[in-house]
Write an enzyme that holds these catalytic residues in place. Structure first.
Site, mmCIF file in Angstrom:
data_model
loop_
_atom_site.group_PDB
_atom_site.id
_atom_site.type_symbol
_atom_site.label_atom_id
_atom_site.label_comp_id
_atom_site.label_asym_id
_atom_site.label_seq_id
_atom_site.Cartn_x
_atom_site.Cartn_y
_atom_site.Cartn_z
ATOM 1 C CE LYS A 89 -1.633 1.904 3.969
ATOM 2 N NZ LYS A 89 -0.762 2.453 4.999
ATOM 3 C CG HIS A 137 0.885 -4.343 8.132
ATOM 4 N ND1 HIS A 137 0.558 -3.076 7.760
ATOM 5 C CD2 HIS A 137 1.060 -4.299 9.462
ATOM 6 C CE1 HIS A 137 0.530 -2.299 8.819
ATOM 7 N NE2 HIS A 137 0.834 -3.005 9.873
ATOM 8 C CE LYS A 169 -1.336 -5.172 12.742
ATOM 9 N NZ LYS A 169 -0.099 -4.897 13.448
ATOM 10 C CD GLU A 187 -0.473 4.159 14.270
ATOM 11 O OE1 GLU A 187 0.572 3.543 14.066
ATOM 12 O OE2 GLU A 187 -1.000 4.916 13.448
ATOM 13 C CG ASP A 223 -1.347 6.001 6.890
ATOM 14 O OD1 ASP A 223 -0.581 5.461 6.070
ATOM 15 O OD2 ASP A 223 -1.153 5.985 8.119
ATOM 16 C CG HIS A 278 -4.207 -0.872 7.985
ATOM 17 N ND1 HIS A 278 -3.709 -1.733 7.051
ATOM 18 C CD2 HIS A 278 -3.205 0.038 8.205
ATOM 19 C CE1 HIS A 278 -2.469 -1.379 6.721
ATOM 20 N NE2 HIS A 278 -2.148 -0.306 7.405
ATOM 21 C CE LYS A 328 0.039 7.808 11.841
ATOM 22 N NZ LYS A 328 0.497 6.431 11.731
HETATM 23 C C1 BG6 Z 1 0.777 1.608 8.207
HETATM 24 C C2 BG6 Z 1 0.523 3.091 8.201
HETATM 25 O O1 BG6 Z 1 0.155 1.006 7.103
HETATM 26 O O2 BG6 Z 1 0.261 1.044 9.410
HETATM 27 C C3 BG6 Z 1 1.158 3.738 9.414
HETATM 28 O O3 BG6 Z 1 1.059 3.667 7.017
HETATM 29 C C4 BG6 Z 1 0.709 3.065 10.686
HETATM 30 O O4 BG6 Z 1 0.867 5.135 9.467
HETATM 31 C C5 BG6 Z 1 0.880 1.546 10.590
HETATM 32 O O5 BG6 Z 1 1.504 3.572 11.745
HETATM 33 C C6 BG6 Z 1 0.233 0.861 11.779
HETATM 34 O O6 BG6 Z 1 0.620 -0.491 11.778
HETATM 35 P P1 BG6 Z 1 0.752 -1.331 13.125
HETATM 36 O O7 BG6 Z 1 1.063 -2.722 12.663
HETATM 37 O O8 BG6 Z 1 1.842 -0.687 13.924
HETATM 38 O O9 BG6 Z 1 -0.574 -1.226 13.805
#
Ligand code: BG6
Length: 377
Positions: free
Chosen positions: A41, A71, A75, A109, A128, A133, A224
């Protein structure tokens, strides 16, 4: 090329290079019908660009050779959503608008965007995190049972959810930007763009227009620089229709919380009798399970999402990868949300770094007589 070997090509580059790379790989005879390509992505930044990428890749590769990575699908706990729903009889009969009051999906986050501000400022939380996700989490919670755990059967069901999403009204969405906190810079400085209207936080109320979910809102939020790093899905059931216990307060709604990270596990809140004399007093207690405790060392040893996904590429299993039509449908839903915001030319609501997000997001819930779960590790 070694005969019989699987060749996978991982495009961890800007999407603008996908087409050229695909063409050269093909042109130089480095690929065959067994080869796979993996693309990261962002897959486009709107419907039009995603379509263009799909068309470009399709010139040289079949859909079953294209692995679009999200990704989150790698998980363990995200895959576990399917196990919980479809390998137990317990939840599925209640998994609908008749018994579920609402669902909250939170991906919080603690990190900011320092170091990748120039990418992020062109994306914002919706491109993003939400379009990919969060959308995947929503699909796994809301989809119908696929007839088999098979790549196309699973992806067909996810696609139906995305297509059933209603447009999001402007009044059902709140955007925020984190502020400087004295020690660390705020979003505008991290993004190196003092006039930025890009959101580092978004909360929204989402409705799914189908028989199963009519009347049950899904509240999504991600941001964030929030209080804690935590991703979870909370399903709040409806209250029992009638209480037989009149002297002790009404039973409270059951809640199932699936913790995706950290401390992966599940927590089901149930009502029991508070022990002791003095009549029938009710109390809500958690049935709490952490996968690490329940599974011992196996549960503690959760592999990285990418490990799992790369193995699936080699095995040729696309279940956990997004199909072209799925990505396009997700953009078709997010595009109007993004363009309405760009046209409105408003600024996101400020929020303190280390908080739960902007005040406005609380009101989004209070208005519906509901409240967000606390963000804590
Ligand atoms: C990414 C985003 O795809 O996923 C990031 O671009 C984000 O901004 C991240 O921080 C979060 O992934 P994880 O696995 O840390 O929850």
């Amino acid at each position: 090329m070694r005969k019989g070997a699987v060749h996978a090509f991982y495009f961890s580059v800007a999407p603008s290079l996908f087409g050229d790379i695909a063409e050269r790989l093909h042109g130089h005879g480095i690929t065959d019908s067994q080869s796979r390509i993996v693309v990261e992505k962002p897959f486009g930044r709107d419907l039009e660009s995603a379509r263009a990428l799909n068309t470009m890749l399709a010139q040289h590769f079949q859909e079953q050779q294209i692995y679009r990575i999200d990704h989150y699908l790698g998980k363990e706990t995200v895959q576990n959503l399917m196990a919980v729903r479809f390998a137990n009889i317990l939840f599925e009969p209640l998994w609908n608008a008749q018994f579920i009051d609402h669902v909250q999906i939170t991906v919080a986050e603690t990190v900011g965007v320092a170091g990748r501000g120039s990418y992020y400022d062109k994306s914002g939380a919706i491109r993003d995190m939400v379009q990919n996700h969060m959308m995947q989490l929503l699909c796994l919670i809301a989809m119908e049972p696929p007839y088999h755990f098979d790549p196309n059967a699973v992806r067909d069901e996810k696609l139906k959810v995305i297509r059933a999403l209603e447009p999001v009204e402007d009044s059902d969405i709140v955007r925020g930007q984190y502020q400087p906190d004295g020690k660390e810079p705020g979003y505008l400085e991290d993004a190196e763009n003092p006039d930025s209207r890009t959101e580092s936080y978004v909360a929204m109320k989402v409705r799914i227009s189908n028989w199963r979910w009519q009347g049950t809102p899904f509240y999504l939020r991600t941001g964030k620089k929030l209080r804690a790093r935590t991703s979870e899905i909370a399903i709040t059931f409806k209250e029992p229709p009638h209480s037989i216990f009149d002297d002790t307060g009404a039973p409270r709604a059951n809640e199932l919380v699936i913790r995706l990270q950290p401390n992966e596990g599940m927590n089901l809140k149930v009502m029991i009798k508070e022990p002791g004399p003095g009549g029938m007093r009710l109390v809500q207690v958690p049935l709490d399970m952490s996968f690490a405790d329940a599974l011992g060392s196996e549960g503690a040893d959760i592999p990285d999402a990418y490990e799992r996904l790369i193995m699936d590429v080699i095995r040729g299993n696309q279940t956990l990868f997004m199909r072209g039509d799925e990505v396009e449908a997700a953009w078709a839903w997010t595009d109007p949300i993004i363009s309405a915001w760009e046209d409105a030319k408003r600024r996101p609501e400020p929020y303190d770094a280390g908080s739960s997000g902007p005040e406005e997001a609380l009101r989004l819930m209070h208005r519906d007589n509901r409240r967000w779960r606390e963000i804590r590790a």
